[in-house]
Design a protein around this motif. Structure first.
Motif, PDB file in Angstrom:
ATOM      1  N   GLY A 265       4.279   7.413   2.059  1.00 25.04           N
ATOM      2  CA  GLY A 265       4.868   6.809   0.856  1.00 25.04           C
ATOM      3  C   GLY A 265       3.819   6.548  -0.214  1.00 25.04           C
ATOM      4  O   GLY A 265       2.629   6.412   0.087  1.00 25.04           O
ATOM      5  N   CYS A 266       4.304   6.497  -1.475  1.00 17.68           N
ATOM      6  CA  CYS A 266       3.376   6.343  -2.625  1.00 17.68           C
ATOM      7  C   CYS A 266       2.595   5.048  -2.562  1.00 17.68           C
ATOM      8  O   CYS A 266       1.382   5.028  -2.754  1.00 17.68           O
ATOM      9  N   LEU A 267       3.317   3.950  -2.273  1.00 17.73           N
ATOM     10  CA  LEU A 267       2.662   2.644  -2.238  1.00 17.73           C
ATOM     11  C   LEU A 267       1.612   2.603  -1.123  1.00 17.73           C
ATOM     12  O   LEU A 267       0.511   2.080  -1.292  1.00 17.73           O
TER      13      LEU A 267
ATOM     14  N   LEU B  77      -1.392   4.369  -2.258  1.00 19.37           N
ATOM     15  CA  LEU B  77      -2.102   3.575  -3.267  1.00 19.37           C
ATOM     16  C   LEU B  77      -2.953   2.499  -2.587  1.00 19.37           C
ATOM     17  O   LEU B  77      -4.142   2.331  -2.897  1.00 19.37           O
ATOM     18  N   VAL B  78      -2.347   1.804  -1.648  1.00 18.21           N
ATOM     19  CA  VAL B  78      -3.074   0.754  -0.916  1.00 18.21           C
ATOM     20  C   VAL B  78      -4.228   1.379  -0.126  1.00 18.21           C
ATOM     21  O   VAL B  78      -5.348   0.856  -0.094  1.00 18.21           O
ATOM     22  N   TYR B  79      -3.934   2.513   0.484  1.00 15.02           N
ATOM     23  CA  TYR B  79      -4.942   3.220   1.282  1.00 15.02           C
ATOM     24  C   TYR B  79      -6.179   3.549   0.438  1.00 15.02           C
ATOM     25  O   TYR B  79      -7.313   3.254   0.814  1.00 15.02           O
ATOM     26  N   TRP B  80      -5.934   4.123  -0.747  1.00 11.56           N
ATOM     27  CA  TRP B  80      -7.058   4.494  -1.626  1.00 11.56           C
ATOM     28  C   TRP B  80      -7.781   3.272  -2.172  1.00 11.56           C
ATOM     29  O   TRP B  80      -9.000   3.264  -2.301  1.00 11.56           O
ATOM     30  N   LEU B  81      -6.987   2.242  -2.463  1.00 11.52           N
ATOM     31  CA  LEU B  81      -7.593   0.999  -2.954  1.00 11.52           C
ATOM     32  C   LEU B  81      -8.549   0.417  -1.918  1.00 11.52           C
ATOM     33  O   LEU B  81      -9.672   0.001  -2.228  1.00 11.52           O
ATOM     34  N   LEU B  82      -8.101   0.424  -0.669  1.00 14.29           N
ATOM     35  CA  LEU B  82      -8.946  -0.106   0.414  1.00 14.29           C
ATOM     36  C   LEU B  82     -10.213   0.738   0.565  1.00 14.29           C
ATOM     37  O   LEU B  82     -11.308   0.206   0.787  1.00 14.29           O
ATOM     38  N   LEU B  83     -10.060   2.059   0.445  1.00 15.39           N
ATOM     39  CA  LEU B  83     -11.236   2.944   0.559  1.00 15.39           C
ATOM     40  C   LEU B  83     -12.231   2.674  -0.570  1.00 15.39           C
ATOM     41  O   LEU B  83     -13.445   2.631  -0.359  1.00 15.39           O
TER      42      LEU B  83
END
Lengths: 387, 247
Positions: free
Chosen positions: A89-91, A94-100
């Motif tokens: 899912g998009c969200l 987004l969270v995944y990339w933010l955490l990275l």
């Protein structure tokens, strides 16, 4: 089961080529931070590294207990951070990339602790063992504040077995801090209060986050100060005459309420915080000047009333390397008007960052600041002691 | 030092103002700090002790308007060893102000006072005894500080009504000569609390500190009277009195 007893980052107080800098929490006597920065059962203390001073090999030291009596173990530590599982899912992405991204900015720069054989005595205790850091990013990351959790392991057969974790906070600065900061641990038989303060590193590293050159660091510190929404201009020197009351300034910042300062306070902040990161700035004064319309710190460029002429007995700024007509200034206290028509209401706000002091050229700091009066340079470079 | 600044602010005239109680009575304060009751009920946000030099320290408090976070007042109490030191201190405060020239403040504020001109954050700077005070609007919203200054100044000057004289004053010598200095130790049966302060008045001579020791220098023959008060918010004031014979 074997235990980690101590981890040392600043194990050599006379050098910072393979280990951390000498630092202290703040000016309070008794706040010197000494190795071991991590000790079992006690709160972890931070360490700071000066990137340009580091050689090719960076080492730590560690001590263990509950090991095999008169035996040896192969020990290492690896980054305990586990990247989140790939999301759906998009969200989720987004969270995944933010955490990275957050991990890349604030995560482990110490890399891993290279394995080595550690000998234990009859009581199962090791000596203070030196370990090399591998895959560290200390020299590539620029100015920053990072946290690392190491998972300590020993080897059993072909398997690595976890036996403990340690948490570490690391400040990265570009070079050995310049004055007023010092590296001598003792001064006149007392703790040296001019060692870099963690309280100041917290602000300087946050404002100059990611800076990889000294010029970039000084720019970010100047911008960080001038853009701070808590601050506004007052002609009174609140923090900076002799010494520079950095603790008071940091206390006001930390409290989060609006407060005021003048050009000397700003020059002190820019110089002291930039030099903490390894820059080479000096405070220097110019005497007697009537300014053009300028925007004091905290002013709104869109509000005409915030553009003011001042009649100043003196003005103080941060200078790069030296004071002089051909030298360059960082002025966190004000923004100049770069619009050439001084009679209209159009203003082009410009924060003086590495701006040539000069004389009458429209790109000169002096030209844009001074309307009349001599504005005589006082060639007395200062780096005020911090208190 | 600061000769240009002294000239600019007519320093030589500072001691020559009209005769007022401050001229005739020597006053000395130790650990003076503004109390909440003097600060319009505003809340104290911070208190710091800043040491500038061996002979000078600053007690800095910042006060917040509980109804408006942008209204703040900073009060610096510069505590020096003597009135002469306080005068030098005020010169340095004026020198550390970026403004080319500060207007004189009201005549009835301290022994001499200066203020910020209109249109910029209000501030007042004045002398009283061995203290130099600086009261400044410190937040984003301008606060008129002049009413604050009078409260502090009158509190510094007032002699509280005392019922218990348990503050002991012990001179090194009961009999002194004119221009002779005498050390006086002072003590309460207990230690004053964090916001407590001492106030000393003397007739017939000058009070000052020599390092941490209270001293008196007699200026005329006869009797010299020294009164001392220990004050602490929420407690009754305590007093002490000493009479010296001056030859």
């Amino acid at each position: 089961m074997v235990k980690v007893k101590e981890v040392h980052f600043n194990y050599d107080q006379n050098s910072a080529t393979a280990d951390a800098l000498n630092i202290r929490k703040n000016q309070t006597i008794g706040t010197l931070i000494q190795a071991p920065e991590w000790r079992e059962g006690q709160p972890s203390q931070p360490a700071a590294y000066a990137v340009n001073a580091l050689g090719n090999i960076v080492r730590i030291k560690a001590k263990f207990s509950n090991g095999p009596e008169k035996g040896t173990l192969k020990i290492r530590a690896i980054d305990a951070y586990m990247p989140p599982p790939e999301p759906s899912g998009c969200l989720g992405w987004l969270v995944y990339w933010l955490l990275l991204i957050l991990q890349a900015i604030f995560g482990n720069v110490l890399g891993n602790v290279k394995e080595k054989d550690v000998a234990f005595n009859a009581q199962g205790n090791s000596g203070l063992e030196e370990f090399e850091l591998v895959n560290h990013r200390l020299k590539q990351s620029g100015v920053g504040i990072h946290t690392t959790t190491w998972k300590w392991q020993f080897k059993q057969g072909n398997q690595w077995v976890d036996f403990g974790t340690t948490d570490h906070k690391v400040y990265l600065v570009l070079d050995i801090p310049a004055g007023p900061w010092q590296q001598q641990v003792m001064s006149g038989g007392m703790e040296n209060t001019q060692l870099p303060w963690v309280d100041a590193l917290e602000v300087a590293c946050a404002w100059a986050l990611g800076a990889t050159t000294k010029g970039m660091a000084a720019r970010k510190i100047t911008e960080g100060l001038n853009a701070n929404s808590l601050l506004s201009y007052n002609p009174i020197t609140f923090f900076g005459s002799s010494p520079y009351f950095l603790s008071s300034f940091l206390g006001q910042l930390k409290a989060g309420n609006p407060f005021q300062l003048n050009c000397r306070d700003c020059a002190d902040a820019v110089t002291t915080l930039s030099n903490l990161l390894g820059c080479d700035l000096w405070e220097g004064v110019m005497q007697s000047l009537n300014t053009r319309k300028i925007l004091g710190i905290g002013g709104n460029a869109a509000v005409e009333l915030d553009w003011k002429n001042w009649s100043w007995g003196w003005h103080e700024v941060a200078w790069l390397h030296a004071i002089g007509q051909n030298e360059h200034v960082y002025d966190g206290c004000l923004q100049l008007d770069m619009d050439n028509n001084y009679n209209d209401l159009v203003h082009i706000a410009h924060l003086p960052i590495k701006m040539k002091f000069g004389q009458n050229d429209p790109n000169d700091y002096r030209y844009r600041l001074v309307e009349s009066n001599p504005c005589t340079l006082e060639n007395v470079p200062r780096r005020r002691q911090v208190a | 030092m600061y000769e240009e600044i002294k000239e600019k602010y007519n320093f030589s005239s500072w001691g020559k103002k009209r005769k007022r109680p401050g001229r005739e009575i020597s006053i000395l304060l130790k650990n003076f700090i503004p109390w909440e009751e003097d600060c319009l009920g505003w809340k104290r946000a911070s208190k710091e002790l800043l040491t500038e030099a061996d002979d000078r320290r600053i007690i800095r408090t910042v006060w917040d308007n509980p109804e408006d976070k942008n209204s703040r007042v900073l009060i610096d109490v510069y505590e020096t060893f003597s009135r002469t030191h306080a005068q030098e201190c005020l010169i340095q405060i004026l020198a550390n102000n970026q403004l080319e020239l500060l207007p004189k403040g009201p005549d009835d504020l301290g022994e001499v006072s200066f203020v910020h001109p209109e249109g910029i954050p209000p501030a007042a700077f004045w002398l009283r005894g061995n203290l130099c005070l600086s009261v400044c609007s410190f937040g984003k919203k301008m606060v008129d500080v002049l009413s604050w200054t009078y409260k502090f100044d009158s509190r510094m000057m007032e002699k509280p009504k005392v019922e218990r004289f348990i503050l002991t004053l012990t001179p090194q010598s009961e009999q002194v000569n004119v221009e002779q200095e005498v050390g006086i130790s002072f003590s309460l049966p207990w230690r004053l609390g964090e916001d407590g302060y001492y106030k000393f008045f003397a007739k017939g001579g000058e009070l000052f500190f020599k390092e941490k020791e209270l001293c008196f220098r007699a200026q005329k023959k006869g009797e010299a009277v020294i009164e001392a008060f220990a004050l602490e918010a929420g407690r009754e004031p305590y007093g002490g009195r000493l009479t010296l014979k001056v030859e």
